[in-house]
Scaffold this motif. Structure first.
Motif, PDB file in Angstrom:
ATOM      1  N   UNK A 141      -0.046 -19.363  54.184  1.00 54.62           N
ATOM      2  CA  UNK A 141      -1.318 -19.755  53.586  1.00 54.62           C
ATOM      3  C   UNK A 141      -1.596 -18.970  52.313  1.00 54.62           C
ATOM      4  N   UNK A 142      -1.359 -17.662  52.369  1.00 54.16           N
ATOM      5  CA  UNK A 142      -1.570 -16.828  51.187  1.00 54.16           C
ATOM      6  C   UNK A 142      -0.645 -17.266  50.052  1.00 54.16           C
ATOM      7  N   UNK A 143       0.625 -17.534  50.372  1.00 50.77           N
ATOM      8  CA  UNK A 143       1.579 -17.940  49.345  1.00 50.77           C
ATOM      9  C   UNK A 143       1.227 -19.281  48.731  1.00 50.77           C
ATOM     10  N   UNK A 144       0.817 -20.239  49.552  1.00 45.91           N
ATOM     11  CA  UNK A 144       0.439 -21.560  49.030  1.00 45.91           C
ATOM     12  C   UNK A 144      -0.778 -21.463  48.122  1.00 45.91           C
ATOM     13  N   UNK A 145      -1.779 -20.708  48.548  1.00 45.85           N
ATOM     14  CA  UNK A 145      -2.980 -20.545  47.737  1.00 45.85           C
ATOM     15  C   UNK A 145      -2.681 -19.805  46.431  1.00 45.85           C
ATOM     16  N   UNK A 146      -1.849 -18.765  46.517  1.00 45.61           N
ATOM     17  CA  UNK A 146      -1.473 -18.021  45.317  1.00 45.61           C
ATOM     18  C   UNK A 146      -0.706 -18.919  44.348  1.00 45.61           C
ATOM     19  N   UNK A 147       0.161 -19.773  44.872  1.00 43.79           N
ATOM     20  CA  UNK A 147       0.906 -20.705  44.024  1.00 43.79           C
ATOM     21  C   UNK A 147      -0.038 -21.658  43.299  1.00 43.79           C
ATOM     22  N   UNK A 148      -1.068 -22.130  43.995  1.00 44.12           N
ATOM     23  CA  UNK A 148      -2.046 -23.013  43.363  1.00 44.12           C
ATOM     24  C   UNK A 148      -2.786 -22.295  42.240  1.00 44.12           C
ATOM     25  N   UNK A 149      -3.241 -21.080  42.515  1.00 42.41           N
ATOM     26  CA  UNK A 149      -3.997 -20.336  41.510  1.00 42.41           C
ATOM     27  C   UNK A 149      -3.130 -19.988  40.304  1.00 42.41           C
ATOM     28  N   UNK A 150      -1.865 -19.641  40.532  1.00 45.71           N
ATOM     29  CA  UNK A 150      -0.966 -19.340  39.414  1.00 45.71           C
ATOM     30  C   UNK A 150      -0.666 -20.596  38.599  1.00 45.71           C
ATOM     31  N   UNK A 151      -0.573 -21.734  39.277  1.00 46.94           N
ATOM     32  CA  UNK A 151      -0.366 -22.997  38.565  1.00 46.94           C
ATOM     33  C   UNK A 151      -1.552 -23.300  37.666  1.00 46.94           C
ATOM     34  N   UNK A 152      -2.764 -23.029  38.152  1.00 47.12           N
ATOM     35  CA  UNK A 152      -3.949 -23.209  37.321  1.00 47.12           C
ATOM     36  C   UNK A 152      -3.964 -22.223  36.156  1.00 47.12           C
TER      37      UNK A 152
END
Length: 213
Positions: A141-152
């Motif tokens: 969950x942390x990795x998926x959310x971090x990936x989203x924020x980095x993509x933004x």
């Protein structure tokens, strides 16, 4: 709330379109499965896969869409500054609203709740279908959310000249919290079922209600 109503309409439209695209992209994998195993997915498995793809499309649509045209995005300094601290939503809600009740119903708190709810299905799937441990779920969950924020933050990894949305550490925390809550709900339900079976066995009662001799 009116903002989210009008904002959700184009997001839902693009979510459905993205879901259709993901389903089409999944077809080659179905063909490979058919060639290797000689059978397609069962109706139940295919339905579950469609639901997972719909959820993935929803997460992408909510966090990244709608995307602006590349030549129309205006990069303004400070418009999407990163927020690396927690608690800013409640702080802003209390600042912009007179009472605590108004603050708790403000757009800032609603945003927090939506980010928590967004990852609850991930936690449910992880605990119920994929049987992930708590630690694996937490990192996932942390990795998926971090990936989203980095993509933004990176403007879709360099596709845009600047960030398309604000990198927010609070979103990562809220997303991860939502996944943990979903996983905990499944774990509690499973433990409840096992506890009921243990109690019935202790009383000498079969699961069907028949007393054992």
């Amino acid at each position: 709330m009116r903002y989210y109503f009008y904002y959700s309409i184009p997001v839902l439209q693009q979510m459905v379109l993205l879901w259709a695209i993901l389903c089409v992209l999944a077809l080659p994998f179905l063909l490979l499965r058919y060639r290797s195993q000689g059978s397609f997915l069962s109706f139940r498995t295919a339905g579950f896969t469609a639901v997972v793809l719909l959820y993935a499309a929803g997460v992408i649509a909510y966090t990244l869409l709608p995307l602006p045209a590349r030549d129309e995005l205006v990069c303004t300094v400070g418009a999407t500054y990163p927020r690396f601290f927690l608690g800013w939503s409640l702080q802003f809600a209390l600042r912009d609203h007179g009472g605590l009740l108004d603050a708790l119903t403000s757009i800032y708190v609603v945003q927090v709740l939506l980010n928590v709810l967004l990852f609850v299905p991930l936690g449910v799937l992880a605990g119920w279908r994929w049987r992930l441990s708590f630690t694996v779920l937490l990192y996932t969950a942390f990795g998926c959310s971090l990936l989203i924020e980095l993509t933004q933050l990176t403007g879709l990894w360099g596709f845009y000249d600047c960030a398309v949305r604000t990198f927010d550490a609070e979103d990562i925390f809220n997303n991860t919290l939502g996944a943990v809550l979903g996983w905990a709900l499944v774990a509690t339900w499973q433990r409840r079922a096992r506890l009921r079976g243990d109690v019935l066995a202790l009383l000498g009662v079969a699961p069907s209600g028949i007393i054992k001799k």
